[in-house]
Design a protein around this motif. Structure first.
Motif, PDB file in Angstrom:
ATOM      1  N   VAL A  11      11.521   3.960   6.539  1.00  0.00           N
ATOM      2  CA  VAL A  11      10.556   3.573   5.502  1.00  0.00           C
ATOM      3  C   VAL A  11      11.092   4.074   4.182  1.00  0.00           C
ATOM      4  O   VAL A  11      11.240   5.276   3.981  1.00  0.00           O
ATOM      5  CB  VAL A  11       9.168   4.188   5.789  1.00  0.00           C
ATOM      6  CG1 VAL A  11       8.188   3.847   4.690  1.00  0.00           C
ATOM      7  CG2 VAL A  11       8.674   3.748   7.141  1.00  0.00           C
ATOM      8  N   VAL A  13      10.850   4.546   0.248  1.00  0.00           N
ATOM      9  CA  VAL A  13       9.895   4.573  -0.863  1.00  0.00           C
ATOM     10  C   VAL A  13      10.597   4.061  -2.103  1.00  0.00           C
ATOM     11  O   VAL A  13      11.493   4.719  -2.622  1.00  0.00           O
ATOM     12  CB  VAL A  13       9.351   5.990  -1.116  1.00  0.00           C
ATOM     13  CG1 VAL A  13       8.374   5.988  -2.288  1.00  0.00           C
ATOM     14  CG2 VAL A  13       8.689   6.517   0.140  1.00  0.00           C
ATOM     15  N   MET A  38      11.675  -1.884   5.215  1.00  0.00           N
ATOM     16  CA  MET A  38      10.265  -1.643   4.950  1.00  0.00           C
ATOM     17  C   MET A  38      10.125  -0.745   3.729  1.00  0.00           C
ATOM     18  O   MET A  38      10.794   0.281   3.616  1.00  0.00           O
ATOM     19  CB  MET A  38       9.587  -1.028   6.172  1.00  0.00           C
ATOM     20  CG  MET A  38       9.399  -2.025   7.306  1.00  0.00           C
ATOM     21  SD  MET A  38       8.365  -1.422   8.644  1.00  0.00           S
ATOM     22  CE  MET A  38       9.510  -0.301   9.414  1.00  0.00           C
ATOM     23  N   THR A  40       7.444   1.280   1.120  1.00  0.00           N
ATOM     24  CA  THR A  40       6.103   1.837   1.005  1.00  0.00           C
ATOM     25  C   THR A  40       5.741   2.002  -0.464  1.00  0.00           C
ATOM     26  O   THR A  40       6.499   2.597  -1.236  1.00  0.00           O
ATOM     27  CB  THR A  40       6.015   3.198   1.719  1.00  0.00           C
ATOM     28  OG1 THR A  40       6.276   2.993   3.101  1.00  0.00           O
ATOM     29  CG2 THR A  40       4.623   3.803   1.567  1.00  0.00           C
ATOM     30  N   GLU A  64       1.593  -2.792   6.768  1.00  0.00           N
ATOM     31  CA  GLU A  64       0.462  -1.878   6.936  1.00  0.00           C
ATOM     32  C   GLU A  64      -0.223  -1.694   5.590  1.00  0.00           C
ATOM     33  O   GLU A  64       0.439  -1.561   4.552  1.00  0.00           O
ATOM     34  CB  GLU A  64       0.937  -0.528   7.477  1.00  0.00           C
ATOM     35  CG  GLU A  64      -0.198   0.438   7.792  1.00  0.00           C
ATOM     36  CD  GLU A  64       0.311   1.732   8.406  1.00  0.00           C
ATOM     37  OE1 GLU A  64      -0.518   2.596   8.723  1.00  0.00           O
ATOM     38  OE2 GLU A  64       1.550   1.860   8.562  1.00  0.00           O
ATOM     39  N   THR A  75       2.697  -0.752   3.026  1.00  0.00           N
ATOM     40  CA  THR A  75       4.075  -0.906   3.512  1.00  0.00           C
ATOM     41  C   THR A  75       4.385  -2.387   3.602  1.00  0.00           C
ATOM     42  O   THR A  75       3.658  -3.147   4.261  1.00  0.00           O
ATOM     43  CB  THR A  75       4.258  -0.246   4.884  1.00  0.00           C
ATOM     44  OG1 THR A  75       3.940   1.145   4.780  1.00  0.00           O
ATOM     45  CG2 THR A  75       5.689  -0.385   5.372  1.00  0.00           C
ATOM     46  N   ARG A  77       7.628  -5.710   3.527  1.00  0.00           N
ATOM     47  CA  ARG A  77       9.027  -6.057   3.725  1.00  0.00           C
ATOM     48  C   ARG A  77       9.182  -7.548   3.484  1.00  0.00           C
ATOM     49  O   ARG A  77       8.198  -8.310   3.486  1.00  0.00           O
ATOM     50  CB  ARG A  77       9.511  -5.697   5.133  1.00  0.00           C
ATOM     51  CG  ARG A  77       8.852  -6.460   6.256  1.00  0.00           C
ATOM     52  CD  ARG A  77       9.396  -5.981   7.579  1.00  0.00           C
ATOM     53  NE  ARG A  77       8.660  -6.581   8.704  1.00  0.00           N
ATOM     54  CZ  ARG A  77       8.878  -6.270   9.984  1.00  0.00           C
ATOM     55  NH1 ARG A  77       9.798  -5.358  10.299  1.00  0.00           N
ATOM     56  NH2 ARG A  77       8.185  -6.850  10.935  1.00  0.00           N
TER      57      ARG A  77
END
Length: 271
Positions: A11, A13, A38, A40, A64, A75, A77
């Motif tokens: 993940v 950031v 992905m 966030t 998410e 989150t 993508r």
């Protein structure tokens, strides 16, 4: 090719959006974002609702969306390369999705892999396996409990089978004597592990000479067989009273013989 594990599960950031006011500031960390990575995003705002967040990120797949005390944690993508604009409130941020192939040195000939690739699945197989395993264990326990609770049917002994079969023979049957003789032979064969089926009365007695447990009953067995043979070959029809007498005599012989066999087996077990 970049590490698949990082590509699928890490993940990254990319942005920290701080939106305290409509004219708030947007802080972003610049780095390469690749297809399927992905990302966030933390949104701190009390005036932005979930629907506005979804609309602002409509060009991305929302993996998410979680509401926090300060706003939302999203989150996302994308599997499309190129530059994408995200507008949240009155702030705009540009996200560029790159292809991993762009990182490869194109001066050399690129040789493709002809092997069929297997792509990951979002299906939680581990949980499915655990669920199936639990079902199997529970089913096995239930079957075991049922088997324990189910009364076991005791296999009838040779003597019990003889008595129950003898009671099924009708006195009116023309084959009464033949059927009774067959039951006696079957009992002797099962108990003493010998073969006398199809043998005459004399041949049966010869066979019993080698069985010690029958020594004290041989005379009674012989007399009963001879009496039956007499009625079988007689022109006169045997009466019901005579049949009853033969039945009682046969039961007595087999009962005494069975008692002797039981006592002998008990002694063998004690030894």
């Amino acid at each position: 090719m970049r590490n698949t594990l990082n590509k699928l599960s890490s993940v990254i950031v990319i942005c920290l959006l701080v939106i305290n006011m409509p004219l708030g500031l947007v802080l972003a960390e610049e780095r390469n974002i690749y297809i399927g990575d992905m990302v966030t995003i933390e949104i701190n705002s009390a005036i932005i609702n979930e629907e506005e967040v979804v609309i602002a990120l409509e060009e991305f797949e929302i993996v998410e969306l979680e509401e926090t005390n300060k706003g939302y944690l999203v989150t996302i993508r994308s599997f499309d390369i190129g530059e994408k604009k995200v507008i949240i409130g009155n702030q705009e941020i540009n996200i560029t999705i790159s292809s991993t192939l762009e990182d490869i040195n194109r001066d050399d000939i690129y040789e493709g892999d002809l092997n069929v690739k297997s792509y990951g699945s979002n299906i939680p197989w581990l949980y499915i396996y655990i669920f199936v395993l639990v079902i199997c264990i529970v089913s096995g326990v239930i079957l075991l409990i049922r088997k324990i609770r189910t009364p076991k049917h005791k296999q009838p002994t040779a003597y019990e089978s003889f008595i129950s079969s003898l009671e099924l023979i009708s006195n009116e049957a023309d084959t009464y004597l033949v059927d009774s003789t067959i039951l006696l032979k079957k009992y002797i064969e099962e108990v003493f592990n010998c073969i006398i089926k199809g043998k005459t009365s004399s041949e049966i007695m010869t066979e019993l000479q080698s069985i010690d447990e029958t020594s004290q009953y041989r005379t009674d067995i012989y007399n009963w067989l001879i009496e039956c043979d007499t009625y079988k070959f007689s022109k006169d029809k045997i009466s019901n009273e005579e049949k009853v007498q033969l039945r009682l005599s046969l039961i007595k012989i087999v009962s005494l013989m069975n008692e002797t066999v039981d006592n002998y087996n008990k002694k063998e077990e004690e030894v």
